[in-house]
Design a protein around this motif. Structure first.
Motif, PDB file in Angstrom:
ATOM      1  N   ILE A 410      18.412  -7.229 -63.125  1.00 22.79           N
ATOM      2  CA  ILE A 410      18.994  -7.728 -61.883  1.00 22.79           C
ATOM      3  C   ILE A 410      18.018  -7.373 -60.763  1.00 22.79           C
ATOM      4  O   ILE A 410      17.434  -6.290 -60.748  1.00 22.79           O
ATOM      5  CB  ILE A 410      20.397  -7.154 -61.613  1.00 22.79           C
ATOM      6  CG1 ILE A 410      20.376  -5.629 -61.538  1.00 22.79           C
ATOM      7  CG2 ILE A 410      21.373  -7.603 -62.689  1.00 22.79           C
ATOM      8  CD1 ILE A 410      21.715  -5.027 -61.109  1.00 22.79           C
ATOM      9  N   ASP A 411      17.814  -8.300 -59.848  1.00 15.42           N
ATOM     10  CA  ASP A 411      16.785  -8.141 -58.831  1.00 15.42           C
ATOM     11  C   ASP A 411      17.388  -7.808 -57.475  1.00 15.42           C
ATOM     12  O   ASP A 411      18.391  -8.373 -57.066  1.00 15.42           O
ATOM     13  CB  ASP A 411      15.923  -9.403 -58.723  1.00 15.42           C
ATOM     14  CG  ASP A 411      16.761 -10.673 -58.575  1.00 15.42           C
ATOM     15  OD1 ASP A 411      17.665 -10.865 -59.399  1.00 15.42           O
ATOM     16  OD2 ASP A 411      16.496 -11.459 -57.646  1.00 15.42           O
ATOM     17  N   CYS A 412      16.749  -6.865 -56.792  1.00 20.92           N
ATOM     18  CA  CYS A 412      17.200  -6.424 -55.476  1.00 20.92           C
ATOM     19  C   CYS A 412      16.689  -7.368 -54.391  1.00 20.92           C
ATOM     20  O   CYS A 412      15.694  -8.072 -54.562  1.00 20.92           O
ATOM     21  CB  CYS A 412      16.690  -5.013 -55.190  1.00 20.92           C
ATOM     22  SG  CYS A 412      17.265  -3.766 -56.362  1.00 20.92           S
ATOM     23  N   GLU A 413      17.392  -7.346 -53.271  1.00 24.90           N
ATOM     24  CA  GLU A 413      16.930  -8.096 -52.111  1.00 24.90           C
ATOM     25  C   GLU A 413      15.619  -7.489 -51.601  1.00 24.90           C
ATOM     26  O   GLU A 413      15.397  -6.279 -51.683  1.00 24.90           O
ATOM     27  CB  GLU A 413      17.971  -8.051 -50.995  1.00 24.90           C
ATOM     28  CG  GLU A 413      19.277  -8.737 -51.354  1.00 24.90           C
ATOM     29  CD  GLU A 413      19.073 -10.215 -51.609  1.00 24.90           C
ATOM     30  OE1 GLU A 413      18.881 -10.977 -50.643  1.00 24.90           O
ATOM     31  OE2 GLU A 413      19.103 -10.613 -52.796  1.00 24.90           O
ATOM     32  N   VAL A 414      14.759  -8.343 -51.082  1.00 28.50           N
ATOM     33  CA  VAL A 414      13.494  -7.869 -50.525  1.00 28.50           C
ATOM     34  C   VAL A 414      13.773  -7.045 -49.275  1.00 28.50           C
ATOM     35  O   VAL A 414      14.602  -7.415 -48.436  1.00 28.50           O
ATOM     36  CB  VAL A 414      12.578  -9.066 -50.190  1.00 28.50           C
ATOM     37  CG1 VAL A 414      11.341  -8.608 -49.423  1.00 28.50           C
ATOM     38  CG2 VAL A 414      12.174  -9.798 -51.465  1.00 28.50           C
ATOM     39  N   VAL A 415      13.094  -5.912 -49.167  1.00 30.59           N
ATOM     40  CA  VAL A 415      13.252  -5.032 -48.006  1.00 30.59           C
ATOM     41  C   VAL A 415      12.361  -5.531 -46.874  1.00 30.59           C
ATOM     42  O   VAL A 415      11.158  -5.772 -47.075  1.00 30.59           O
ATOM     43  CB  VAL A 415      12.896  -3.576 -48.366  1.00 30.59           C
ATOM     44  CG1 VAL A 415      12.845  -2.700 -47.114  1.00 30.59           C
ATOM     45  CG2 VAL A 415      13.904  -3.018 -49.357  1.00 30.59           C
ATOM     46  N   ILE A 416      12.934  -5.716 -45.697  1.00 37.30           N
ATOM     47  CA  ILE A 416      12.167  -6.104 -44.504  1.00 37.30           C
ATOM     48  C   ILE A 416      12.056  -4.886 -43.600  1.00 37.30           C
ATOM     49  O   ILE A 416      13.030  -4.496 -42.952  1.00 37.30           O
ATOM     50  CB  ILE A 416      12.862  -7.258 -43.743  1.00 37.30           C
ATOM     51  CG1 ILE A 416      13.168  -8.423 -44.686  1.00 37.30           C
ATOM     52  CG2 ILE A 416      12.006  -7.706 -42.575  1.00 37.30           C
ATOM     53  CD1 ILE A 416      11.948  -9.049 -45.314  1.00 37.30           C
ATOM     54  N   PRO A 417      10.885  -4.227 -43.553  1.00 38.03           N
ATOM     55  CA  PRO A 417      10.742  -3.020 -42.729  1.00 38.03           C
ATOM     56  C   PRO A 417      10.952  -3.320 -41.251  1.00 38.03           C
ATOM     57  O   PRO A 417      10.530  -4.363 -40.744  1.00 38.03           O
ATOM     58  CB  PRO A 417       9.297  -2.581 -42.995  1.00 38.03           C
ATOM     59  CG  PRO A 417       8.906  -3.263 -44.270  1.00 38.03           C
ATOM     60  CD  PRO A 417       9.654  -4.555 -44.286  1.00 38.03           C
ATOM     61  N   VAL A 418      11.631  -2.406 -40.558  1.00 40.07           N
ATOM     62  CA  VAL A 418      11.886  -2.538 -39.121  1.00 40.07           C
ATOM     63  C   VAL A 418      11.230  -1.364 -38.403  1.00 40.07           C
ATOM     64  O   VAL A 418      11.357  -0.211 -38.820  1.00 40.07           O
ATOM     65  CB  VAL A 418      13.397  -2.572 -38.831  1.00 40.07           C
ATOM     66  CG1 VAL A 418      13.645  -2.661 -37.327  1.00 40.07           C
ATOM     67  CG2 VAL A 418      14.054  -3.736 -39.543  1.00 40.07           C
ATOM     68  N   ASN A 419      10.528  -1.667 -37.315  1.00 36.83           N
ATOM     69  CA  ASN A 419       9.840  -0.632 -36.523  1.00 36.83           C
ATOM     70  C   ASN A 419       8.916   0.211 -37.393  1.00 36.83           C
ATOM     71  O   ASN A 419       8.874   1.441 -37.292  1.00 36.83           O
ATOM     72  CB  ASN A 419      10.853   0.276 -35.810  1.00 36.83           C
ATOM     73  CG  ASN A 419      11.684  -0.481 -34.803  1.00 36.83           C
ATOM     74  OD1 ASN A 419      11.213  -1.433 -34.198  1.00 36.83           O
ATOM     75  ND2 ASN A 419      12.934  -0.061 -34.639  1.00 36.83           N
ATOM     76  N   MET A 420       8.174  -0.473 -38.258  1.00 37.37           N
ATOM     77  CA  MET A 420       7.280   0.242 -39.162  1.00 37.37           C
ATOM     78  C   MET A 420       6.032  -0.596 -39.375  1.00 37.37           C
ATOM     79  O   MET A 420       6.124  -1.794 -39.652  1.00 37.37           O
ATOM     80  CB  MET A 420       7.988   0.492 -40.500  1.00 37.37           C
ATOM     81  CG  MET A 420       7.178   1.267 -41.498  1.00 37.37           C
ATOM     82  SD  MET A 420       8.158   1.603 -42.983  1.00 37.37           S
ATOM     83  CE  MET A 420       6.988   2.583 -43.907  1.00 37.37           C
ATOM     84  N   MET A 421       4.863   0.014 -39.231  1.00 40.29           N
ATOM     85  CA  MET A 421       3.617  -0.701 -39.412  1.00 40.29           C
ATOM     86  C   MET A 421       2.819  -0.054 -40.542  1.00 40.29           C
ATOM     87  O   MET A 421       2.522   1.144 -40.498  1.00 40.29           O
ATOM     88  CB  MET A 421       2.797  -0.714 -38.122  1.00 40.29           C
ATOM     89  CG  MET A 421       1.481  -1.485 -38.232  1.00 40.29           C
ATOM     90  SD  MET A 421       0.565  -1.526 -36.681  1.00 40.29           S
ATOM     91  CE  MET A 421       1.653  -2.537 -35.678  1.00 40.29           C
ATOM     92  N   MET A 422       2.513  -0.851 -41.564  1.00 35.41           N
ATOM     93  CA  MET A 422       1.728  -0.341 -42.685  1.00 35.41           C
ATOM     94  C   MET A 422       0.248  -0.372 -42.311  1.00 35.41           C
ATOM     95  O   MET A 422      -0.278  -1.418 -41.909  1.00 35.41           O
ATOM     96  CB  MET A 422       1.967  -1.203 -43.923  1.00 35.41           C
ATOM     97  CG  MET A 422       3.365  -1.091 -44.500  1.00 35.41           C
ATOM     98  SD  MET A 422       3.623   0.451 -45.404  1.00 35.41           S
ATOM     99  CE  MET A 422       2.601   0.161 -46.848  1.00 35.41           C
TER     100      MET A 422
END
Length: 446
Positions: A410-422
């Protein structure tokens, strides 16, 4: 309609598969969907299809599809028929066309390439970016024919309006024994059209034209037949060409509506919105519990059947993350159809948290509450690498997968980072985390 998990294989494992047997057929294709840059093997409906990448050794390579070809199971005709069916479904699913331009077969998986007929109009970025997971399995022959005509119509759309119109008309025509029923269906669905197709319907009606009859007489029959007295589409008459081009948008949209609404074949977009990600885990809970969870009942139902389950955590399409293959599930809370599950590894040094939202058929990764934990054992280098791989790959929009028993992931929803810069790529961040751990441990031992 079945939309099962479809394993994708990338990299050296694909080469090993291609070298592992003799007897292959390769079809060169013209494609308007994003095509993989490197070879990928897709296991679909019991067969392995090898999508040959548009790059090879850093140079352009003809796109194609390779499949095993065995004289004992029908030879080339059976193999190319499978590719035709596969490309029909893939074309609809991905919203474009993948059309076979020619094929070659022999003992080795030779590429087929003619630059005039074998090409990809759209490339693809990333080594593992191609994804047709959960593409529907088409068992019904009527649906198969409709998708074949749809693929043909899309291919001809930029080449020949007349034959594109005829192919889209045949999507609908192939589904009716009675022409009057077909005409009634078309008439009943004209008001569902939008944009250019709807505007063309308005134009025809304003001119006092019965649109359903017009599409049959001045479109389908005029393209398919030619006689001294009957109406035809004359290739030398500009007005005929303009009229048919204007009507083509109606026929294309009607064909799309028929496949979508009447035949119920999902596209990648519609499936993303509607697919219940948790459905594969239905056997893990009693029916009455599932019904209560999906209804969001309060007080919550008993979900103790999930407690103590062994779960493997991985990333699509690579599978389990080393060190996270054998995690025990503990249920922390249940509220209005949402189950908070905590997964702990065997050494009890890594904790991961997920929210199973049965009410909406989704599963979410909770990165804030997970991490390395202290207890009987201290985290070692392998634990740090395992958790860093999970964390940074998911932060980098990787798809986390949970597998329990022999059930499909089962696949998880994609995480959208908030206030975070890689500032680093996921791989660089993983390597940096491991090196910092090793450095800190070395300082403590001094």
């Amino acid at each position: 309609m079945r939309t099962p998990y479809i394993p994708h294989t990338f990299g050296e494992a694909v080469d090993r598969k291609l070298r592992g047997r003799v007897g292959w057929l390769t079809a060169g294709v013209a494609s308007s969907i994003p095509w993989p840059s490197l070879d990928v093997c897709v296991k679909y409906a019991g067969d392995e299809y090898f999508l040959r990448g548009s790059e090879r050794s850093g140079k352009p390579s003809p796109p194609g599809i390779t499949i095993a070809c065995d004289p004992g199971t029908g030879g080339a005709d059976a193999a190319i028929a499978k590719i035709y069916r596969f490309t029909s479904v893939l074309s609809w699913f991905e919203g474009g066309y993948v059309d076979v331009s020619g094929y070659i077969h022999g003992s080795h998986p030779i590429l087929y390439g003619n630059p005039r007929t074998v090409y990809s109009s759209i490339g693809i970025a990333g080594i593992k970016a191609f994804n047709c997971n959960h593409m529907p399995i088409v068992d019904d022959d009527h649906v198969r024919k409709a998708l074949a005509f749809w693929r043909e119509g899309n291919r001809l759309n930029d080449v020949h309006d007349s034959y594109a119109f005829l192919s889209f008309y045949k999507v609908i025509e192939s589904q009716f024994r009675d022409g009057r029923e077909r005409g009634r269906w078309i008439a009943a669905n004209l008001d569902k059209l939008s944009d250019r197709a709807a505007n063309r319907v308005v134009e025809l009606r304003a001119a006092g034209i019965d649109v359903s009859s017009h599409l049959f007489d001045s479109g389908r029959c005029a393209v398919a037949h030619a006689s001294l007295e009957g109406e035809i589409i004359d290739p030398d008459i500009p007005a005929d060409r303009k009229r048919l081009s204007a009507d083509l948008v109606i026929m294309e949209e009607l064909a799309r509506i028929y496949i979508r609404d009447e035949l119920g074949v999902p596209t990648a977009r519609t499936l993303h919105r509607t697919r219940d990600r948790l459905a594969p885990w239905d056997p893990l809970l009693p029916t009455e519990t599932l019904e209560a969870l999906r209804a969001g009942h309060h007080p919550p139902p008993d979900v103790s059947a999930l407690e103590g389950r062994i779960v493997s955590v991985g990333l699509w399409p690579d599978g389990p993350i080393p060190g996270l293959e054998h995690m025990t599930m503990h249920i922390d809370a249940v509220d209005r159809g949402v189950v908070k599950a905590v997964l702990i590894n065997e050494r009890r040094t890594i904790l991961l948290v997920f929210f199973l939202d049965y009410n909406n058929g989704r599963i979410h990764t909770n990165l804030e509450d997970g991490g390395l934990v202290r207890g009987e054992n201290d985290a070692d280098e392998n634990d740090v690498r395992a958790y860093a791989t999970f964390f940074y790959k998911v932060i980098g929009n990787g798809i986390a997968e949970l597998t329990c028993d022999a059930i499909e992931p089962i696949d998880c929803e994609v995480v959208i980072p908030v206030n975070m810069m890689m500032t680093m790529s996921p791989d660089e961040a993983i390597a940096d985390t491991v090196e910092r751990f090793k450095s800190e441990r070395a300082k403590k031992s001094e």
